[in-house]
Design a protein around this motif. Structure first.
Motif: not given
Lengths: 629, 190
Positions: A265-274, B17-23, B27-34
């Motif tokens: 799960x740690x590995x997947x968490x790190x993967x997901x950040x990328x 959970x929804x709020x975390x997911x949206x944020x 973050x993902x979109x920030x890389x697109x605009x960045x």
């Protein structure tokens, strides 16, 4: 027949054909209204492909619930197979269970592995001897490019399969945080893969999987469908990553602190950040080439028209593409290998009957690899005209990756040390993975060093290095995971003899292939070339590599035969054949619709194998509902 | 607007959970605009094209003001004031449409075209990607408005409104970075 026509995938494909026709028609109408000739292949094909892909998703029913939400209707979560239909149909349609989606991911991934592997077999035959045998250069280029990108898609799907099936089970959750988004995350891969494959028949492309302009700006039209397909596959990564991070952070069983999570799960968490962040950049870079070809937007075109010069405009720059592209595509290799390395760390303690050595260090090393991975992209561009001031910093940051990776290797050795080892097929593949990843890892620093890379760049040395990291970091651990969790997923035993045969063919086969590629690379074989000079004296080496490649392919077919026949056999597996402590092994196989009828409570450390009286996961008493205190 | 939950407690669990997911999505979109911003500075360097300053200032002001009305709408539904909520949503959407007309109708009909070197590519790439997000935001607002008109959402349960509002502010925030990058930073070369 009726059942087949009602399958999500069949409806989706029909909708894709209709959508493609609509999209193409739309462009033709717009062109006619603008007074231009009706037919120009590229814009018509691109828009058709795009609308068709969205059509597939709508037709398969991925968006159905969300469409209802926009009309203000409530849609209760569906559980179990569709009403009045056989249970197998749910695997061919939109289903919200993470266990179904995990299997969908994995099976699609293996299918793509077969496609990409077959392409490799074809051009390995061509390369077995110097001179042109049966492939012309354009076909070779297309096959080589498609082999690369389809394999990458296959790996991403394999990663998604393991993540979706295993992570909710491992953390004791009922499902992913966003089941509908999870379904979308899988389904966007279907049109994605279809578009990439379609690119092979509308002209193919000759850019390799990297798609560098200016070549990709001039390549045959297939490159456009390749770009679009990758865009959809990338979308899957982003959606999957959002889902996985929220699931991991919000849905863990009571008592499961971050440092009591299973290491995978740690590995997947790190993967997901990328996946969450960097994926946007490959999407952007590909999109920029798409619009450069379609609308003449010269992001990567260094020439200027007279009009642009009058406006004082600066020119486009091809190197910008490489910056954007590698900002994703280097971290992407950590997306491929981090889950695999997580599988190694996950399985070793089970088969060594010993605690995982340095759990926290392993968890943090995954994070460190993921984060350092963002700072190393320039090492792909040492000979590509990168700013010279970036070379040495990028070299050092690349070398830094070896530190957390070394932490993993030492942990594995220390975990094996004095363990009570047993060697069923999954363990064999774990050990093979370590040996192969060591080859891949040790061949890395010469590429990262600016001075040596000048000579090694664009040779088969790099091909050998890369395939060793991919096989050691993903393919071998993935196969280990497939064998290991097969009894849990199907409730059946796999054939141990065939599994061992697979191992004994594939492991030496791969060593030969990879070391052989490095050797002919040092002797002067360039990569991505259909032919070579017999004077290089590498004909024998090439032949051996081809033979090794076919041995690997044959061994994979043995695995498939094994898995298919075993799944259909009546030999029922025990619920916990590996004596694992992980929660998913404490419940029946195959896992019922509701994974944990009784909520899981975590009361100890995950890897205390061999410590008498230690407990990791406990099921709360019957009748308890909600989170027990 | 969560469909799967029945009790308020379960709703609030899902809401977090929804709020975390949206944020995370932001973050993902920030890389697109960045990435687009990075392309702008890589290709334009310390120069910029000669754009209509009055137009740029106007559409920026319009978009910023729209965020005020979006906030007003969200606050209103949180206090069960449906009338203000619906009115403010409509005003936000109209201001969004004015912004789009400013970009697509006026800026894009100026003297710079997409095929005019890096100026054209970056200008149309950045404004186009941003306009696409504004357009999706307007569609989102209209969906929420339509559901609100039918009596959905309450002070306690209005995740749909909240998501729409944050998304709108986010797209607005992106423009706060894009506007100076396109209109203000660098010198015009003649």
């Amino acid at each position: 027949m009726r059942t087949v026509l009602a399958l999500g995938i069949v409806k989706g494909l029909i909708a894709q054909i209709i959508g493609t026709a609509l999209g193409m028609g739309l462009v033709i109408v717009i062109r006619l209204l603008g007074g231009r000739p009706a037919w120009e292949a590229e814009p018509i094909v691109v828009v058709g492909a795009l609308v068709g892909a969205i059509g597939l998703l709508i037709g398969a029913g991925v968006f159905s619930d969300w469409f209802k939400w926009t009309r203000g209707e409530e849609t209760p979560m569906r559980h179990g197979p569709p009403e009045g239909k056989p249970a197998w149909t749910r695997y061919f349609g939109v289903d919200y269970s993470h266990k179904v989606i995990g299997v969908q991911y994995t099976v699609t991934g293996i299918l793509l592995l077969l496609v990409a592997g077959s392409l490799a077999m074809v051009f390995r035959l061509e390369l077995a001897h110097s001179g042109i045998q049966f492939l012309d250069a354009a076909t070779y280029n297309t096959y080589m490019s498609a082999h690369g990108i389809v394999m990458i898609a296959s790996i991403l799907l394999g990663v998604g399969g393991m993540a979706n099936y295993l992570v909710p089970l491992m953390i004791g959750a009922s499902d992913m945080a966003f089941p509908r988004l999870n379904a979308l995350g899988y389904w966007v891969n279907v049109p994605g893969a279809l578009l990439v494959l379609a690119g092979m028949v509308v002209g193919g492309w000759n850019t390799g999987w990297t798609g560098y302009p200016p070549l990709s700006a001039q390549a045959p039209m297939g490159v456009q469908l390749f770009f679009l397909g990758v865009y959809f596959i990338g979308l899957s990564s982003i959606l999957g990553a959002v889902n996985l991070i929220v699931t991991t952070l919000r849905m863990r069983a009571p008592g499961m602190t971050l440092f009591r999570m299973p290491i995978f799960v740690w590995a997947m968490l790190a993967t997901s950040i990328i996946q969450l962040t960097a994926t946007q950049l490959i999407g952007l870079s590909f999109l920029m080439v798409v619009v450069q070809r379609l609308l003449g937007m010269g992001f990567f075109d260094p020439s200027l028209t007279n009009e642009a010069i009058i406006l004082g405009s600066t020119p486009g720059a091809p190197v910008l593409f490489q910056h954007l592209f590698w900002f994703y595509s280097h971290p992407a290799v950590y997306v491929f290998v981090l889950p695999g390395l997580g599988i190694i760390s996950e399985l070793l303690p089970v088969f060594a009957r010993k605690p995982l050595f340095g759990y926290k260090w392993i968890a943090m090393s995954s994070m460190a690899i993921a984060l350092v991975g963002f700072l190393v992209w320039g090492h792909h561009m040492f000979v590509a005209g990168i700013e010279s001031s970036l070379r040495v910093p990028m070299m050092f940051s690349t070398m830094l990756v070896a530190v957390p990776t070394g932490v993993k290797f030492f942990s594995w050795v220390a975990t094996i040390w004095q363990g009570k080892l047993s060697f069923p097929t999954p363990m064999l593949f774990v050990l093979a993975a370590i040996s192969v990843f060591l080859i891949g890892g040790l061949s890395g620093p010469p590429n990262a060093t600016v001075s040596t890379d000048m000579f090694l760049h664009d040779t088969y040395w790099v091909v050998g290095h890369f395939h060793a990291t991919m096989f050691g970091g993903f393919v071998f651990p993935f196969f280990a995971a497939v064998y290991y969790w097969f009894p849990k997923v199907t409730g059946r035993k796999y054939n141990e003899t065939l599994g061992k045969l697979h191992f004994w063919l594939m492991t030496p086969g791969f060593w030969l292939q990879s070391l052989g590629q490095m050797r002919i690379g040092l002797l002067g074989m360039r990569r991505r070339i259909v032919d070579y000079d017999p004077a290089l004296g590498i004909d024998t080496g090439q032949l051996l590599i081809t033979i090794a490649g076919f041995v690997i392919a044959f061994s994979v077919l043995i695995m498939l035969y094994n898995l298919i026949t075993s799944a259909r056999s009546q030999e029922v597996a025990e619920s916990n054949p590996w004596r694992s402590r992980s929660p998913e092994w404490q419940i029946p196989s195959p896992i019922p619709e509701e994974s944990y009828a009784r909520p899981v409570v975590i009361v100890g450390e995950p890897y205390d194998y061999g410590l008498p009286g230690s407990v990791y996961a406990r099921m709360s008493p019957v009748g308890a509902s909600g989170a027990p205190e | 607007m969560s469909a799967i939950t029945s009790t308020l407690e379960a709703y609030q669990q899902q809401l977090r959970s929804n709020r975390l997911g949206l944020w995370l999505f932001f973050i993902s979109e920030a890389f697109l605009f960045g990435g687009l911003l990075a392309a702008r500075f890589y290709l334009w360097g310390n120069s910029r094209p000669d754009l209509d300053q009055a137009l740029g200032l106007t559409i920026t002001a319009v978009l910023l003001i729209s965020s005020f009305f979006m906030n007003r709408a969200e606050t209103a539904i949180a206090h069960d004031d449906r009338k203000t909520f619906l009115e403010s949503l409509l005003v936000t959407a109209i201001l969004g449409v004015i912004f789009l007309i400013g970009v697509v109708g006026f800026e894009w009909s100026g003297h710079i075209k997409p095929w005019h070197g890096a100026y054209g590519a970056v200008l149309y790439g950045m404004t186009g990607m941003h306009a696409l997000h504004v357009l999706s935001g307007i569609i989102f607002i209209l969906i929420v408005w339509n559901n609100g008109r039918k009596g959905h959402y309450s002070g306690e349960r209005h995740w749909g409104v909240e998501a729409c509002a944050i998304y709108w502010h986010y797209v607005d925030l992106v423009w706060v970075f894009f506007y100076p990058a396109l209109y203000l930073i660098g010198t015009v070369v003649h």
